[in-house]
Design an enzyme around this catalytic site. Structure first.
Site, PDB file in Angstrom:
ATOM      1  N   CYS A   1      -0.393   4.130   2.138  1.00 11.35           N
ATOM      2  CA  CYS A   1      -0.157   3.927   3.579  1.00 11.35           C
ATOM      3  C   CYS A   1       1.314   4.145   3.939  1.00 11.35           C
ATOM      4  O   CYS A   1       1.630   4.773   4.936  1.00 11.35           O
ATOM      5  CB  CYS A   1      -0.525   2.504   3.990  1.00 11.35           C
ATOM      6  SG  CYS A   1      -2.101   1.935   3.368  1.00 11.35           S
ATOM      7  N   ASP A   2       2.213   3.600   3.149  1.00  9.93           N
ATOM      8  CA  ASP A   2       3.612   3.488   3.582  1.00  9.93           C
ATOM      9  C   ASP A   2       4.615   4.286   2.747  1.00  9.93           C
ATOM     10  O   ASP A   2       5.799   4.318   3.081  1.00  9.93           O
ATOM     11  CB  ASP A   2       4.034   1.999   3.564  1.00  9.93           C
ATOM     12  CG  ASP A   2       3.218   1.180   4.557  1.00  9.93           C
ATOM     13  OD1 ASP A   2       2.786   1.757   5.567  1.00  9.93           O
ATOM     14  OD2 ASP A   2       2.992  -0.016   4.317  1.00  9.93           O
TER      15      ASP A   2
ATOM     16  N   CYS B   1       0.840  -1.205   0.000  1.00  8.59           N
ATOM     17  CA  CYS B   1       0.000   0.000   0.000  1.00  8.59           C
ATOM     18  C   CYS B   1       0.871   1.249   0.000  1.00  8.59           C
ATOM     19  O   CYS B   1       1.396   1.648   1.045  1.00  8.59           O
ATOM     20  CB  CYS B   1      -0.928  -0.018   1.220  1.00  8.59           C
ATOM     21  SG  CYS B   1      -1.935   1.456   1.385  1.00  8.59           S
TER      22      CYS B   1
END
Ligand SMILES: Cc1cc2nc3c(=O)[nH]c(=O)nc-3n(C[C@H](O)[C@H](O)[C@H](O)COP(=O)(O)OP(=O)(O)OC[C@H]3O[C@@H](n4cnc5c(N)ncnc54)[C@H](O)[C@@H]3O)c2cc1C
Length: 309
Positions: free
Chosen positions: A137-138, A134
């Site tokens: 997300c990261d 992701c």
């Protein structure tokens, strides 16, 4: 056979716990089966920095504990078991858990989706230590670093383009020279000076040291020749699989198995609602799953008022 519940929630990720919180506060005394992965996908991650309300960030497992506590505080009953099968052919609906049958007027399905992993050598150990599925997300954890994106579809192109905001270099690896991505997405990635696209390359083995990922051994599938590539981050973007098999085709899904909403968050079965990544092919975030869990709870409450109480 148990008493008939107002609502059974299947799944305990952000969507499930939010649905649990809202239905509990609406005095519906919800019953939740948290499933084989209690807490959901965020139990697999360390830092969550994009869920509102945590200015310093929070670890995924801690956040999921908070969501559970909040839902339980208002009376959501959580059973840490997996639903084996369901029967939506008549009401009350039936939910089978370890050969015990539970009945409910309404159901909210929040069983999420799983990212598809490559399962290359050393991958398991590096999940969350450099390897992610992701970018939203990261991605921000890889400022000024070299990262890899694996895949050839629209998601891979989108993730790679997004990652150029942070990373110094993004290399896209694809098994073939045919890319499933739309022309516009491919062209946008190809034109980005920070992106290099390497066709005919697959991951043979991930390389790491104590700090985390250091790169990979990549292989040309045409002749088996290998080379090493350096990278401290890697994003696998080869697709997601919604967790709907246990529903045994009793609810309408799309071709990939994602549940389809028919009226707001209600599925093709009146009284069965769905929320979170099990529906969402686009956003796949904790906050969007939680938001949809809230919507499903409100829709469920209104449906119960009109159809049962
Ligand atoms: C490594 C990683 C890092 C991430 N980082 C972030 C981030 O920083 N920020 C962010 O917003 N998003 C992040 N995400 C995405 C986020 O985790 C998901 O979007 C979110 O968890 C989806 O919530 P959900 O409630 O729909 O489902 P999930 O979280 O997938 O939960 C599904 C639940 O269903 C249960 N279940 C499945 N089958 C059954 C069954 N048969 N019976 C009973 N229960 C069942 C499982 O046990 C689980 O509890 C990350 C995802 C991953 C994998």
């Amino acid at each position: 056979m148990s008493d008939i519940r107002n609502v059974i929630i299947i799944g305990s990720g952000p969507a499930g716990y939010t649905a649990g919180l809202y239905t509990a506060r609406a005095m519906l005394e919800p019953l939740m089966f948290s499933g084989y992965a209690s807490g959901g996908q965020l139990m697999l991650t360390s830092d969550v920095e994009n869920f509102p309300g945590y200015p310093q960030g929070i670890t995924g497992p801690e956040m999921m504990m908070h969501l559970r506590e909040q839902a339980e505080r208002f009376g959501c009953e959580v059973i840490d078991k997996n639903v084996a099968s369901v029967d939506f052919s008549s009401r009350p609906f039936k939910v089978t858990v370890e050969s015990e049958v539970f009945q409910s007027h309404a159901i909210i399905v929040c069983t999420g989706a799983e990212a598809i992993w490559l399962n290359a050598e050393n991958e398991e150990a590096q999940k969350g230590r450099g390897i992610s599925t992701c970018a939203t997300c990261d991605g921000a954890f890889f400022r000024d670093e070299d990262v890899l994106v694996i895949g050839g579809g629209d998601s891979a192109m989108e993730e790679a383009t997004f990652l150029t905001r942070f990373a110094s270099k993004v290399t896209i690896l694809n098994r073939r020279d045919v890319f499933r991505a739309s022309t516009i997405m491919y062209d946008r990635a190809a034109a980005n000076p920070k992106i290099e696209i390497k066709p005919f390359r697959q991951i043979k083995k991930w390389l790491s040291n104590e700090q985390g990922l250091t790169g990979a051994v990549i292989e040309d599938p045409r002749d088996g020749s290998t080379e090493e590539i350096n990278a401290t981050g890697a994003f696998i973007a080869i697709g997601h699989k919604p967790i709907t098999k246990f529903l045994e085709n009793q609810i309408e899904t799309d071709d990939e198995g994602y549940i389809v909403h028919k009226e707001h968050t209600m599925t093709s079965i009146s009284g069965v609602f769905a929320a979170g990544d099990v529906v969402d092919t686009r956003y796949r975030q904790a906050i969007t799953a939680a938001g949809m869990g809230c919507q499903a709870a409100i829709d469920c409450e209104r449906w119960l008022e009109d159809n049962v109480h």
